[in-house]
Write an enzyme that holds these catalytic residues in place. Structure first.
Site, short mmCIF file in Angstrom:
data_model
loop_
_atom_site.label_atom_id
_atom_site.label_comp_id
_atom_site.label_asym_id
_atom_site.label_seq_id
_atom_site.Cartn_x
_atom_site.Cartn_y
_atom_site.Cartn_z
N LYS A 97 0.84 -1.20 0.00
CA LYS A 97 0.00 0.00 0.00
C LYS A 97 0.87 1.24 0.00
CE LYS A 97 -3.75 2.28 2.55
NZ LYS A 97 -4.64 2.24 3.73
N SER A 172 -9.40 2.66 2.67
CA SER A 172 -8.48 3.34 1.79
C SER A 172 -7.48 2.42 1.11
CB SER A 172 -7.70 4.39 2.58
OG SER A 172 -6.92 3.78 3.60
N SER A 196 -10.14 0.40 6.73
CA SER A 196 -9.50 0.50 5.43
C SER A 196 -8.85 -0.76 4.92
CB SER A 196 -8.46 1.63 5.46
OG SER A 196 -9.08 2.88 5.53
#
Length: 505
Positions: A97, A172, A196
């Protein structure tokens, strides 16, 4: 950047900001004293090198992906970093990420204000991934400063759901979920401060574990709010998830979020029966104003399947669950503003590794704040107003209430091995139109988070398990366990996974 002697104008401005009434002679005298302090001490620091963790594995050039390589706009940049010659993850490919540092590879954290920043360190989770023999293929898109439960706020691209590209992947950790679901990587690192990891896992039909707070070191990742920050694995199977957590978990001596974390051999939970497990189905996790009946029904059917596998499954009421999102909101709004913006992403008052390069790259955000996503503008304005008007009262009260919320779950977990509820109250949310209203831009980020946020406050491990497909969209079942008891979640998830193909449930 290096320290300089201040001017009298700068010290006069500082005095005004803190409410000091100084005459010109006072200003002149303070300016001299402060300048001498900088010369004597701060310039010494300028000359001293910082000791940073070594970058252990060579890496070549990175590059943007092509449209042919990136059907769902999930990659930020591609690279190839080969890990150790052997290890638990040998042969596995990984996406990281893009709020996590990979040395020599850009980190944007979804934000145009950070474009151009290239870290000089590997985050602990990156080093552990490579030590275990995995191959990192690149950085996955995430939302603007990780501040959205949808997948349309990234400054470069909207990440699309592999099950239906008109729908959000959730956020996210949007790119990580899409890449795992599309089988472009075996494993991915996600981050979770309000859901997330779990929400994108639910929307994309994969397994997403938010571990116990502090189990996985956050060192080298861009923080959102230290009491909410979690990193964890996202995978296509329970087995891979348990294996990856074995690699990631444990203290690194650098992360203040870690208080003697208790690790386990999580893969030993695989292959066991669900027989004897006690599971409490949390009533308050169902029937929200935004809940879809098809989701509630699918998750209750999944609970019945666990019962058919030998678990004892019954309803339990935890009334405080319904206010968990309010407790979280106060911590997230003011805490994120103070930590990410007022304190430039690192804060103060903790011992560990400070990524000073990240701080410097981020510190000019005030000159670029008009570039923020609409949902981030809302968060910054709300945080500034609430802090200015109430001086931290609601953040402090919410932190106190979060211990009561933790106790409420712990009381239920004294009777049950696991708690169960929908990860998201909806099976999916359509992406907003490109030129949609502000409300249309914000709704997809807020609607799905009503069940996930509370467990970021309390730190309990929670995992989204795909349990059904409705109208082509996955439904996620969330399993919650006692602190440090990820193994019981894996035991139940693996038993459920082995009971049949969830796509047909």
């Amino acid at each position: 950047m290096s320290a300089k002697r201040p001017t009298q104008k700068e010290i006069a401005a500082a005095a005004e900001r803190v409410g000091l009434a100084l005459d010109p002679a006072d200003v002149a005298e303070f300016t001299t004293i402060i300048g001498d302090t900088i010369e004597q001490h701060f310039k010494v620091l300028d000359r001293m090198p910082e000791k940073m963790p070594p970058v252990k594995y060579p890496r070549g050039a990175w590059r943007p992906s092509t449209p042919e390589e990136d059907r769902y706009s999930a990659w930020y940049v591609l690279c190839r970093i080969e890990g150790a010659a052997s290890g638990k993850l040998k042969g596995k490919t990984v996406a990281i990420k893009d709020n996590v540092c990979v040395a020599g590879v850009p980190l944007m954290n979804g934000a145009s204000t950070l474009q151009g920043y290239v870290p000089d360190i590997d985050a602990t989770v990156v080093t552990r991934t490579l030590d275990a023999g995995a191959t990192i293929l690149g950085k996955s898109h995430c939302e603007y400063f990780c501040y959205s439960g949808s997948s349309h706020t990234n400054a470069i691209a909207t990440t699309r759901n592999p099950h239906n590209p008109e729908y959000t992947t959730g956020g996210s950790s949007s790119g990580s979920a899409a890449l795992v679901a599309a089988r472009q990587v075996d494993l991915a690192i996600g981050g979770d401060q309000g859901g997330s990891i779990r929400l994108p896992a639910a929307f994309c039909g994969i397994y997403g574990m938010k571990p116990t707070w502090g189990l996985v070191p956050y060192t080298g990742a861009f923080a959102v709010e230290p009491t909410l920050d979690h990193l964890g694995p996202m995978t296509n199977s329970t087995a891979d998830n348990a294996l990856y957590l074995e690699v990631l978990a444990g203290a690194d001596g650098l992360d203040p979020r870690q208080y003697a974390p208790r690790t386990a051999e999580y893969t030993k939970a695989l292959g066991q029966s669900a027989k004897g497990l006690r599971i409490g189905v949390v009533k308050e996790g169902f029937g929200h104003d935004v809940s879809e009946p098809r989701v509630d029904a699918a998750v209750r059917e999944a609970a019945k399947r666990l019962a058919s596998l030998g678990a004892t499954v019954e309803d339990v009421s935890i009334p405080m669950h319904r206010v968990g999102i309010s407790i979280w909101a106060a911590i997230a709004i003011e805490g994120v503003y103070e930590h990410v913006f007022h304190e430039n992403g690192l804060g103060k008052g903790w011992k560990g590794l400070y990524a000073t390069g990240m701080l410097e790259a981020h510190s000019a955000w005030r000159q670029r704040s008009n570039m923020f996503s609409e949902i981030l503008k809302l968060g910054v304005l709300a945080g500034e107003h609430i802090h200015s008007a109430y001086r931290g009262r609601y953040y402090a009260k919410a932190q106190n209430l979060s211990t009561q919320l933790r106790d409420a779950y712990d009381q239920a977990l004294g009777r049950y091995d696991l708690l169960l509820m929908p990860t998201s109250p909806v099976a999916g949310v359509k992406l907003p139109p490109p030129n949609g209203t502000r409300a249309e831009q914000m709704t997809p980020g807020f609607m799905p988070i009503v069940n996930t946020t509370a467990f970021d406050c309390t730190g309990h491990p929670a995992m989204s398990v795909p349990c059904a497909l409705r109208d082509g969209l996955p439904v996620g079942m969330m399993l919650i366990a006692k602190h440090w008891d990820e193994s019981t979640i894996y035991r139940a998830s693996d038993a459920f996974e082995r009971s049949g193909d969830w796509h047909g449930f």
